[in-house]
Design a protein around this motif. Structure first.
Motif, mmCIF file in Angstrom:
data_model
loop_
_atom_site.group_PDB
_atom_site.id
_atom_site.type_symbol
_atom_site.label_atom_id
_atom_site.label_comp_id
_atom_site.label_asym_id
_atom_site.label_seq_id
_atom_site.Cartn_x
_atom_site.Cartn_y
_atom_site.Cartn_z
ATOM 1 N N UNK A 1 24.860 43.314 61.147
ATOM 2 C CA UNK A 1 26.309 43.392 61.267
ATOM 3 C C UNK A 1 26.669 43.262 62.734
ATOM 4 N N UNK A 2 27.439 42.274 63.071
ATOM 5 C CA UNK A 2 27.853 42.043 64.464
ATOM 6 C C UNK A 2 26.672 42.115 65.431
ATOM 7 N N UNK A 3 25.546 41.577 65.007
ATOM 8 C CA UNK A 3 24.387 41.553 65.899
ATOM 9 C C UNK A 3 23.557 42.825 65.878
ATOM 10 N N UNK A 4 23.975 43.816 65.099
ATOM 11 C CA UNK A 4 23.196 45.062 65.026
ATOM 12 C C UNK A 4 22.488 45.170 63.681
ATOM 13 N N UNK A 5 21.377 45.879 63.701
ATOM 14 C CA UNK A 5 20.793 46.315 62.435
ATOM 15 C C UNK A 5 21.287 47.738 62.237
ATOM 16 N N UNK A 6 22.212 47.958 61.286
ATOM 17 C CA UNK A 6 22.939 49.233 61.235
ATOM 18 C C UNK A 6 22.061 50.469 61.307
ATOM 19 N N UNK A 7 20.996 50.535 60.491
ATOM 20 C CA UNK A 7 20.218 51.761 60.411
ATOM 21 C C UNK A 7 19.291 51.925 61.605
ATOM 22 N N UNK A 8 19.107 50.858 62.406
ATOM 23 C CA UNK A 8 18.257 51.004 63.590
ATOM 24 C C UNK A 8 19.077 51.303 64.828
ATOM 25 N N UNK A 9 20.222 50.630 64.952
ATOM 26 C CA UNK A 9 21.037 50.789 66.159
ATOM 27 C C UNK A 9 22.198 51.728 65.888
ATOM 28 N N UNK A 10 21.936 52.815 65.162
ATOM 29 C CA UNK A 10 23.013 53.682 64.694
ATOM 30 C C UNK A 10 23.990 54.066 65.812
ATOM 31 N N UNK A 11 23.443 54.536 66.929
ATOM 32 C CA UNK A 11 24.299 55.046 68.005
ATOM 33 C C UNK A 11 25.279 54.002 68.521
ATOM 34 N N UNK A 12 24.801 52.756 68.701
ATOM 35 C CA UNK A 12 25.715 51.745 69.229
ATOM 36 C C UNK A 12 26.568 51.137 68.125
ATOM 37 N N UNK A 13 25.925 50.939 66.973
ATOM 38 C CA UNK A 13 26.635 50.271 65.880
ATOM 39 C C UNK A 13 27.823 51.088 65.385
ATOM 40 N N UNK A 14 27.645 52.406 65.277
ATOM 41 C CA UNK A 14 28.721 53.202 64.689
ATOM 42 C C UNK A 14 29.990 53.191 65.540
ATOM 43 N N UNK A 15 29.874 52.807 66.826
ATOM 44 C CA UNK A 15 31.086 52.670 67.639
ATOM 45 C C UNK A 15 31.941 51.494 67.179
ATOM 46 N N UNK A 16 31.308 50.572 66.455
ATOM 47 C CA UNK A 16 32.006 49.341 66.073
ATOM 48 C C UNK A 16 32.594 49.416 64.680
#
Lengths: 263, 267, 272
Positions: C81-96
Motif C-alpha cells: 500500500x503506497x509503497x509500504x508493506x502494512x504489517x512490516x512498516x506499521x509505524x510509518x504506514x499507519x501515519x498514512x
C-alpha cells in the motif's frame, strides 16, 4: 522522539485523570474503601504482635515498614500499569486493533490507555506506613539506606508491572482462568506484608529464583532495618529487573500471536 | 418455593459453565490457605504458649474458611438489587405479587449456596490428604460435627439476613455506596475473617463473641475442631439463633418501611 | 496505490465438544479446524478512488481490511500500500491511513471530543499548522463546533460518527478505511456522512475503502465495487454489473449471491 514519547505519555495521563474526575463520588468511595481495608490490616497486625512481640526476628515496626513498602510498590504498579492489569477488557472489546493502527509503541499506548488515579489512597497509606515504620524502627538514615529504599520501590513496582504484563500477554491466548495470576500480584501484596523469611527457607528460595520477590522485599529490608550490613544489599533489588525480560517476551509473543492468528 | 429452587439450579448451571474460572479460583484459595498457615506457623513457633488455639484447630479454621468462602464472604452482594435501588427499577419489583423480603432472601441464599457447592468439596478433599502440619484434621467428635453443620446453616442464614439489612438501609438512603462499603468492613473484622476472634485482645474478644457477627463465621469454624466446646459452645449456638431472629426482624421491618415509602413516592 | 496479490489467510479455530468428557479431553488436546478467510485474494486500487467492498457476512471483508491496515499478517501473498508493506512498516504506514470502525469508538469516552483530538495530535505528531487547518476544515464540513466541547459519551450515534470521521482525518491520511460507517444511523446522519466522504475524496484525493451492508452507501459513494465471497474476489466492476431490471439493489444483490452459490454447486457437481 524519546522526548515526544514522554510528552505523549503525560498527555495520556492527563486525559485519564480528567476522565476519572467525572466520577468524583465513586473516586472518593474507592479511596474510602481502601482506607478501611488498610485500617483492618493494620489492626490485625497490631493484635497479632500484641501476642507475639517478635516473630522470627521481626517486630511490629519492621512489619509495618515492610507492608508499607509492598503496598507502595503494588499501588504504583496498579496505577500506572492498569492498562495491562485490565487488558482482558481491551482484548474482549477488540480495542487492541486501534492500538495497532497507531504509529506508536504498543507498550506506551497500553500504559497510556489507563491511569488509575484512585489507587492514590493505597499509595498514600503505603507512604504513611513507611514513614511510621522508619521512625519507629529507628532506621539510622544514611545515603545508602535511602538508596536501598528507592531501589526497593522502583524495582518492586516494575516487578508488579511485569506480572501485569505477563497476564496481559496471556490474554492474547485465552481469557479464561487468568484469575490465577492474582496469586502473584494480590497474593504477594497480601502475604508479602510479612518479610518472606517467616514462611520458611524453601519458600524464600522459590521467591528468589522463580519470581524474585525477595530481592525487592526481604534482602534489602534486612539492610534497611539494620539486621545485616553486607555491601551488596542496597543494590540487591536491581537483579530483579532481569525478570522483566521474560515478561516482555511473553507480551511480545502474545502480540505476534494476535497479529498472525486474529482474534 | 419452586421458583427459588429453579433459580438455584440456574445459578448452579451458570457456575458450572465457568469451569476454568472455578479451577483458577480453587488454585487461588489453596495458595491463600497455604500462605495463611505458613504465617500462623511462624507465630506459633515464635511462642507456642501465646497461641490462643491449638495449631491443629487453626489449620482446620483456615481450610474451612477457604472452602466455605462463598458462604460467609461479606463483600458479595446481589448487584441487581443495588442497581434497582439507584435507577428506580425497584418499582417493577414491588409490582410483583411476591414478598420482597422472601424473594431477595432466597435469591441471595441461592447465589451463595450455588457458589459454595462448586468450591467446597475439592478444597476439603485436598486439604484432608495434605502432609502434616497442613492437613485438615477430623472434627472433634460426632456431636461437634453435627453442631458444626447446624451452625454453618444458621451462619449462612444469618449472613444473608445481614445482607438484607444492608439492602434495606440502602433503600432508605438511596445512596448505597457508603452503606455497602462501611458495614461489611466491620462485619468482616468482627466475624473473624481477617484474624480468628481468639487472636483479639481479651476485652475485644469478649465483646466480639457476644455480637451477632461471631456467628457469621467464627462459631461454626471453631466448633468443628472442638476449639469451641462445652458451655461457651452452647452459649454461642444460642446467641447465634437469637441474633438470627433479631436480624430477620430488623431486615423485615426496614424493608417493609422502605417499601411503603417507595410505594407512596411511586404512587 | 494498493496492490494485493494472492493473499491467503487462514484461522485456526478450536473445535469444542459439549459435555464434561469432551471438555476434559479438550483440556489436554485441542482439535483445530482451519478456516480460510482469504483464499488467494488479488486486486488493485489506484489512488483517489472510492471502492466499496461487498460480500455477505463471513466472506472475508474484515480480514481483508485488517490486513490492509496492518493489524494482521497474511499467511502468504503480497500486500503493498503506497509503497509500504502494512504489517512490516506499521509505524510509518499507519501515519498514512485513517480507520473508522462504525461499531467502535476511538474517542476518550469521558472527556470533550476536542481533548481527544489534541491527544491524536500528539500520537501522530501532527504539526500545529496542519492540525489547525484540518480541524477547521472538519469543523466546517461536519458542523462540529458544539460537539468539540461535549464529552463523547453524551453524543448521539450520528454526532459521534461525525466526530469519528474527523478524528481519523486529522493527520491527513492518504487512505481512509471505513468499516460500516453508517450502521445504526438515522437518515439525515447517513446523508451527512456520505456527503462528507465524497467531499473529502474530491478535495484531498483520499483513497476510500468502504465496507458496508447498506447498498445506498455504495450507490452514493463508490465508482467501483468489489465483491468478496469465500475469501476470493468474485467481481471487480460497478454497481451496474449487479443491478437487475425492476429489482431493488438489495434484491439484486441477494440474487447475485444466489447465483454464485449455484455456480459453486455446479462446479462441485462437475468435479464429481
Amino acid at each position: 522522539m524519546k522526548r515526544h514519547s514522554f510528552r505523549l505519555y503525560r498527555h495520556y495521563v492527563a486525559l485519564n485523570i480528567r476522565s476519572s474526575m467525572q466520577y468524583k463520588s465513586s473516586f472518593m468511595f474507592t479511596i474510602l474503601g481502601q482506607t478501611i481495608a488498610t485500617v483492618s490490616t493494620l489492626l490485625s497486625l497490631i493484635f497479632i504482635f500484641q501476642r507475639f512481640p517478635v516473630i522470627k526476628g521481626f517486630t511490629l515496626n519492621d512489619v509495618i515498614l515492610c507492608a508499607g513498602i509492598v503496598q507502595l510498590q503494588f499501588s504504583i504498579a496498579e496505577m500506572w500499569a492498569r492498562g495491562f492489569d485490565r487488558f482482558a477488557v481491551t482484548v474482549r472489546r477488540a480495542e487492541f486493533d486501534r492500538i495497532l493502527l497507531r504509529p506508536r509503541n504498543h507498550v506506551l499506548q497500553v500504559l497510556g490507555s489507563q491511569f488509575e488515579l484512585s489507587r492514590i489512597g493505597r499509595l498514600i497509606q503505603g507512604i504513611i506506613m513507611i514513614v511510621y515504620g522508619v521512625i519507629k524502627a529507628q532506621v539510622n538514615w544514611t545515603f545508602l539506606k535511602g538508596l536501598t529504599l528507592f531501589n526497593m520501590i522502583v524495582c518492586g513496582t516494575l516487578l508488579f508491572s511485569g506480572l501485569h504484563m505477563i497476564r496481559a500477554g496471556l490474554c492474547f491466548f485465552t481469557l479464561q482462568g487468568l484469575e490465577f495470576m492474582n496469586i502473584f500480584t494480590d497474593g504477594f501484596r497480601e502475604h508479602g506484608k510479612y518479610p518472606l523469611s517467616i514462611y520458611g527457607d524453601k519458600f524464600l528460595l522459590i521467591c528468589t529464583i522463580v519470581i524474585p520477590y525477595t530481592l525487592t522485599q526481604y534482602y534489602p529490608l534486612l539492610y534497611l532495618i539494620g539486621k545485616r550490613t553486607d555491601w551488596w544489599l542496597p543494590w540487591s533489588p536491581l537483579p530483579s529487573l532481569l525478570f522483566l525480560i521474560p515478561c516482555w517476551l511473553i507480551w511480545r509473543i502474545g502480540v505476534r500471536h494476535y497479529q498472525s492468528a486474529g482474534s | 418455593m419452586k421458583k427459588y429452587f429453579s433459580f438455584f439450579r440456574l445459578r448452579l448451571a451458570m457456575g458450572l459453565q465457568y469451569r476454568t474460572a472455578a479451577i483458577a479460583g480453587l488454585v487461588t484459595q489453596f495458595f491463600w490457605g497455604f500462605m495463611l498457615i505458613g504465617a500462623y506457623r511462624a507465630f506459633y513457633e515464635s511462642n507456642p504458649s501465646a497461641f490462643p488455639m491449638s495449631f491443629q484447630a487453626m489449620v482446620s479454621y483456615i481450610w474451612l474458611q477457604q472452602a466455605f468462602l462463598a458462604v460467609f464472604i461479606t463483600w458479595r452482594y446481589d448487584e441487581d438489587i443495588f442497581t434497582m435501588i439507584t435507577d428506580g427499577g425497584i418499582s417493577y419489583e414491588l409490582a410483583r405479587p411476591v414478598d420482597l423480603y422472601g424473594m431477595w432472601y432466597a435469591k441471595n441464599l441461592a447465589m451463595r449456596l450455588s457458589e459454595a457447592m462448586l468450591r467446597f468439596a475439592p478444597v476439603l478433599l485436598l486439604a484432608m490428604v495434605l502432609p502434616h502440619p497442613f492437613r485438615l484434621g477430623r472434627p472433634a467428635s460426632a456431636a461437634h460435627f453435627f453442631l458444626f453443620l447446624l451452625t454453618m446453616v444458621v451462619g449462612l442464614l444469618l449472613t444473608v439476613a445481614f445482607l438484607m439489612i444492608i439492602y434495606g438501609l440502602a433503600m432508605k438512603t438511596i445512596s448505597p455506596t457508603g452503606v455497602r462499603l462501611f458495614f461489611p468492613a466491620i462485619v468482616e473484622f468482627m466475624s473473624g475473617q481477617i484474624i480468628p476472634i481468639p487472636f483479639f485482645p481479651e476485652k475485644l474478644r469478649k465483646i466480639a463473641e457476644l455480637l451477632p457477627f461471631a456467628g457469621m463465621q467464627n462459631v461454626p469454624l471453631r466448633i468443628y475442631s472442638g476449639d469451641l466446646s462445652g458451655t461457651p459452645m452452647v452459649t454461642a449456638v444460642v446467641l447465634q439463633f437469637f441474633w438470627l431472629l433479631v436480624f430477620l426482624g430488623i431486615g423485615k421491618l426496614l424493608l417493609s418501611s422502605a417499601e411503603k415509602r417507595a410505594v407512596v413516592q411511586g404512587g | 496505490m494498493i496492490h494485493l496479490e494472492n493473499v491467503v489467510k487462514t484461522y485456526k479455530v478450536a473445535r469444542r465438544g459439549t459435555g464434561t468428557r469432551e471438555t476434559l479431553r479438550a483440556f489436554f488436546r485441542r482439535d483445530y479446524t482451519e478456516i480460510r478467510a482469504l483464499d488467494g485474494l488479488s486486486f488493485d486500487i489506484p489512488d483517489g478512488e472510492i471502492v466499496g467492498l461487498l460480500g455477505p457476512n463471513g466472506a472475508g471483508k474484515s480480514t481483508a481490511i485488517k490486513i490492509l491496515s496492518g493489524i494482521l499478517y497474511p499467511d502468504s501473498g503480497t500486500v503493498e500500500c503506497n509503497g509500504f508493506v502494512p504489517y512490516k512498516d506499521r509505524m510509518r504506514y499507519t501515519r498514512e491511513i485513517g480507520v473508522v470502525f462504525g461499531q467502535r469508538t476511538q474517542l476518550f469516552w469521558d472527556v470533550p471530543v476536542g481533548d481527544s483530538y489534541a491527544l491524536l495530535k500528539d500520537i501522530y505528531d501532527i504539526p500545529d499548522d496542519v492540525f489547525n487547518e484540518n480541524l477547521e476544515e472538519m469543523t466546517a464540513l461536519l458542523r462540529l463546533e458544539k460537539l468539540l466541547t461535549t464529552p463523547a459519551r453524551q453524543l448521539s450515534l450520528g454526532q459521534r460518527m461525525r466526530c469519528e470521521l474527523a478524528a481519523s482525518l486529522l493527520h491527513s491520511p492518504k487512505i481512509l478505511f471505513l468499516d460500516e460507517p453508517t450502521i445504526g444511523l438515522d437518515a439525515a446522519s447517513k446523508l451527512a456522512v456520505r456527503k462528507f466522504v465524497r467531499d473529502v475524496n474530491e478535495r484531498r484525493q483520499t483513497t476510500v475503502i468502504l465496507t458496508t451492508h447498506d447498498m445506498q452507501d455504495v450507490e452514493a459513494l463508490s465508482e467501483r465495487v468489489m465483491m468478496i465471497g469465500k475469501g476470493k474476489l468474485l467481481l471487480n466492476g460497478t454497481l451496474s454489473d449487479i443491478r437487475r431490471e425492476g429489482e431493488s439493489l438489495d434484491e439484486s444483490l441477494v440474487e447475485f449471491y444466489r447465483q454464485i452459490e449455484l455456480d459453486n454447486r455446479e462446479e462441485e457437481e462437475d468435479l464429481s
